[in-house]
Scaffold this motif. Structure first.
Motif, short mmCIF file in Angstrom:
data_model
loop_
_atom_site.label_atom_id
_atom_site.label_comp_id
_atom_site.label_asym_id
_atom_site.label_seq_id
_atom_site.Cartn_x
_atom_site.Cartn_y
_atom_site.Cartn_z
N MET A 17 0.70 -1.22 -0.03
CA MET A 17 -0.03 0.01 0.10
C MET A 17 0.88 1.16 -0.09
SD MET A 17 -2.77 -0.96 2.86
CE MET A 17 -1.56 -2.32 3.91
N HIS A 18 0.49 2.40 -0.73
CA HIS A 18 0.98 3.55 -0.55
C HIS A 18 1.00 4.21 0.78
CE1 HIS A 18 -0.14 3.63 -4.93
NE2 HIS A 18 1.22 3.69 -5.05
N ALA A 19 2.11 4.65 1.56
CA ALA A 19 1.86 5.24 2.86
C ALA A 19 0.86 6.29 2.88
CB ALA A 19 3.23 5.96 3.05
N GLU A 20 0.75 7.09 1.77
CA GLU A 20 -0.45 8.19 1.98
C GLU A 20 -1.95 7.37 2.05
OE1 GLU A 20 -0.25 11.26 2.86
OE2 GLU A 20 1.87 10.89 3.00
N CYS A 21 -2.08 6.50 1.16
CA CYS A 21 -3.23 5.60 1.12
C CYS A 21 -3.56 5.37 2.43
CB CYS A 21 -3.30 4.46 0.31
SG CYS A 21 -3.16 5.23 -1.38
N TRP A 22 -2.54 4.46 3.17
CA TRP A 22 -2.62 4.10 4.42
C TRP A 22 -3.01 5.02 5.55
CZ3 TRP A 22 -3.38 -0.29 6.94
CH2 TRP A 22 -3.26 -0.49 8.31
N LYS A 23 -2.52 6.08 5.48
CA LYS A 23 -2.76 7.20 6.61
C LYS A 23 -4.17 7.61 6.27
CE LYS A 23 2.18 8.71 6.79
NZ LYS A 23 3.13 9.77 6.49
N ARG A 24 -4.46 7.86 4.92
CA ARG A 24 -5.79 8.51 4.79
C ARG A 24 -6.95 7.32 5.53
NH1 ARG A 24 -5.93 8.17 -0.46
NH2 ARG A 24 -7.10 6.34 -0.52
N GLU A 25 -6.61 6.04 5.23
CA GLU A 25 -7.79 5.04 5.81
C GLU A 25 -7.64 4.99 7.25
OE1 GLU A 25 -9.85 2.90 4.16
OE2 GLU A 25 -9.57 4.18 2.59
N ALA A 26 -6.27 5.20 7.91
CA ALA A 26 -6.13 5.01 9.38
C ALA A 26 -6.84 6.33 9.90
CB ALA A 26 -4.86 5.03 9.51
N ARG A 27 -6.66 7.45 9.36
CA ARG A 27 -7.31 8.85 9.69
C ARG A 27 -8.78 8.64 9.62
NH1 ARG A 27 -3.76 11.75 7.66
NH2 ARG A 27 -4.81 11.73 5.56
N GLU A 28 -9.41 8.05 8.77
CA GLU A 28 -10.82 8.09 8.44
C GLU A 28 -11.37 6.76 9.66
OE1 GLU A 28 -11.72 6.77 4.56
OE2 GLU A 28 -11.06 8.71 3.65
N LEU A 29 -11.02 5.91 9.83
CA LEU A 29 -11.27 4.92 10.81
C LEU A 29 -11.13 5.37 12.34
CD1 LEU A 29 -9.58 1.71 9.54
CD2 LEU A 29 -11.98 2.29 9.62
N ALA A 30 -9.81 6.16 12.46
CA ALA A 30 -9.87 6.79 13.80
C ALA A 30 -11.01 7.75 13.98
CB ALA A 30 -8.51 7.66 13.84
N GLU A 31 -11.19 8.78 13.07
CA GLU A 31 -12.32 9.58 13.05
C GLU A 31 -13.62 8.94 13.54
OE1 GLU A 31 -12.51 12.12 9.59
OE2 GLU A 31 -10.54 12.85 10.04
N ILE A 32 -14.01 7.69 12.81
CA ILE A 32 -15.23 7.18 13.04
C ILE A 32 -15.17 6.65 14.55
CG2 ILE A 32 -16.57 4.94 12.34
CD1 ILE A 32 -15.69 5.35 9.55
#
Length: 68
Positions: A17-32
């Protein structure tokens, strides 16, 4: 061949995975998680107390950071 971040042994195959894609997904899950399930935002008086006493030690954030 890459090595496991946790045990150090060689990894024969892994998802890439791209690091930026992982960070985006992680940020979205954390927000939820934080918005819907965490009790601390409603119990803390201010944002500094929330971050310093609870968010810095959050187990969900630690789990999300395992992929980095």
């Amino acid at each position: 061949m890459p090595n496991c971040k946790l045990c150090g042994k060689a990894v024969t195959s892994a998802r890439v995975m791209h690091a930026e894609c992982w960070k985006r997904e992680a940020r979205e899950l954390a927000e939820i998680f934080c918005d819907r399930y965490c009790r601390w935002p409603t119990e803390c008086e201010n944002a500094d107390e929330l971050v310093n006493e609870h968010c810095d030690d959050c187990h969900m954030i630690r789990v999300l950071n395992l992929g980095l």
